[in-house]
Write a protein that holds these residues in place. Structure first.
Motif, short mmCIF file in Angstrom:
data_model
loop_
_atom_site.label_atom_id
_atom_site.label_comp_id
_atom_site.label_asym_id
_atom_site.label_seq_id
_atom_site.Cartn_x
_atom_site.Cartn_y
_atom_site.Cartn_z
N ALA A 187 3.85 -5.27 4.69
CA ALA A 187 3.77 -4.69 4.44
C ALA A 187 5.71 -5.01 2.95
O ALA A 187 5.77 -4.77 1.56
CB ALA A 187 4.33 -2.90 4.20
N GLU A 188 6.16 -5.34 3.80
CA GLU A 188 7.08 -5.56 3.04
C GLU A 188 7.64 -6.64 2.19
O GLU A 188 7.99 -6.76 1.22
CB GLU A 188 8.88 -6.24 4.64
N GLY A 189 6.71 -7.59 2.07
CA GLY A 189 6.15 -8.86 1.84
C GLY A 189 5.87 -8.21 0.12
O GLY A 189 6.55 -8.48 -0.90
N MET A 190 4.42 -7.81 0.00
CA MET A 190 3.99 -6.95 -0.68
C MET A 190 4.93 -5.97 -1.66
O MET A 190 5.40 -5.86 -2.69
CB MET A 190 2.57 -6.24 -0.09
N ALA A 191 5.69 -4.81 -0.94
CA ALA A 191 6.60 -4.45 -1.59
C ALA A 191 7.54 -4.78 -2.30
O ALA A 191 8.31 -4.65 -3.88
CB ALA A 191 7.63 -3.13 -0.66
N ALA A 192 8.62 -5.98 -1.64
CA ALA A 192 9.10 -7.06 -2.49
C ALA A 192 8.91 -7.22 -3.44
O ALA A 192 9.90 -7.67 -4.92
CB ALA A 192 9.90 -8.61 -2.06
N LYS A 193 7.42 -7.75 -3.63
CA LYS A 193 6.91 -8.73 -4.47
C LYS A 193 6.45 -7.83 -6.19
O LYS A 193 6.65 -8.02 -7.26
CB LYS A 193 5.33 -9.26 -4.22
N THR A 194 5.76 -6.81 -5.45
CA THR A 194 5.71 -5.67 -6.67
C THR A 194 6.74 -4.15 -6.79
O THR A 194 6.48 -3.74 -8.25
CB THR A 194 4.26 -4.65 -6.04
N GLY A 195 8.04 -4.23 -5.93
CA GLY A 195 8.63 -3.24 -6.11
C GLY A 195 8.23 -1.62 -6.22
O GLY A 195 8.81 -0.92 -6.36
N GLU A 196 7.23 -1.57 -5.59
CA GLU A 196 6.48 -0.19 -4.52
C GLU A 196 6.56 0.19 -3.76
O GLU A 196 6.68 -1.39 -2.79
CB GLU A 196 4.60 -0.55 -5.39
N MET B 67 -2.78 -1.57 9.02
CA MET B 67 -3.82 -1.83 7.44
C MET B 67 -2.29 -1.43 6.93
O MET B 67 -2.00 -0.20 7.03
CB MET B 67 -5.25 -0.96 7.10
N ILE B 68 -2.34 -2.26 5.63
CA ILE B 68 -1.43 -1.61 4.20
C ILE B 68 -2.00 -1.34 3.09
O ILE B 68 -3.64 -1.18 2.72
CB ILE B 68 -0.21 -2.61 4.55
N CYS B 69 -1.51 -0.49 2.57
CA CYS B 69 -2.05 0.26 1.33
C CYS B 69 -0.72 0.31 0.35
O CYS B 69 0.11 1.05 0.61
CB CYS B 69 -2.88 0.92 1.47
N ARG B 70 -0.26 0.15 -1.07
CA ARG B 70 0.34 1.25 -2.10
C ARG B 70 -0.18 2.79 -1.45
O ARG B 70 -0.59 3.01 -1.44
CB ARG B 70 0.58 0.67 -3.23
N LYS B 71 1.90 2.94 -1.71
CA LYS B 71 1.85 4.51 -1.82
C LYS B 71 1.27 5.23 -2.30
O LYS B 71 1.53 5.33 -4.04
CB LYS B 71 3.11 5.10 -1.52
N PRO B 72 0.26 6.23 -2.56
CA PRO B 72 0.05 6.70 -3.50
C PRO B 72 0.74 8.00 -4.25
O PRO B 72 1.86 8.04 -3.85
CB PRO B 72 -1.21 7.64 -3.40
#
Length: 72
Positions: free
Chosen positions: A40-49, A12-17
């Motif tokens: 995770a790479e897609g979400m990181a690129a999309k959100t910058g987080e 599973m993936i989640c934003r790093k606290p």
């Protein structure tokens, strides 16, 4: 640690606290590490987080009694 059977493994993936009181809220299971990494790479690129990939490490059943620690 014994390997989990393939049917029991998932990622599973989640934003790093960023703070101690922040919650991780993974919502989707991935059947392979590659799928989780791509998501995770897609979400990181999309959100910058930064995002974390979480993996199952053990199965704990209601009948298990480790009394203070995980017996892996």
């Amino acid at each position: 640690m014994p390997d989990l059977p393939q049917f029991a493994r998932f990622w599973m993936i989640c934003r790093k606290p960023s703070k101690p009181h922040h919650k991780t809220e993974p919502r989707q299971r991935y059947s392979t590490l590659a799928d989780a990494r791509n998501a995770a790479e897609g979400m990181a690129a999309k959100t910058g987080e930064p995002f974390l990939i979480l993996e199952t490490v053990a199965i704990v059943r209601p009948t298990d009694r480790s009394f203070g620690g995980l017996d892996l």
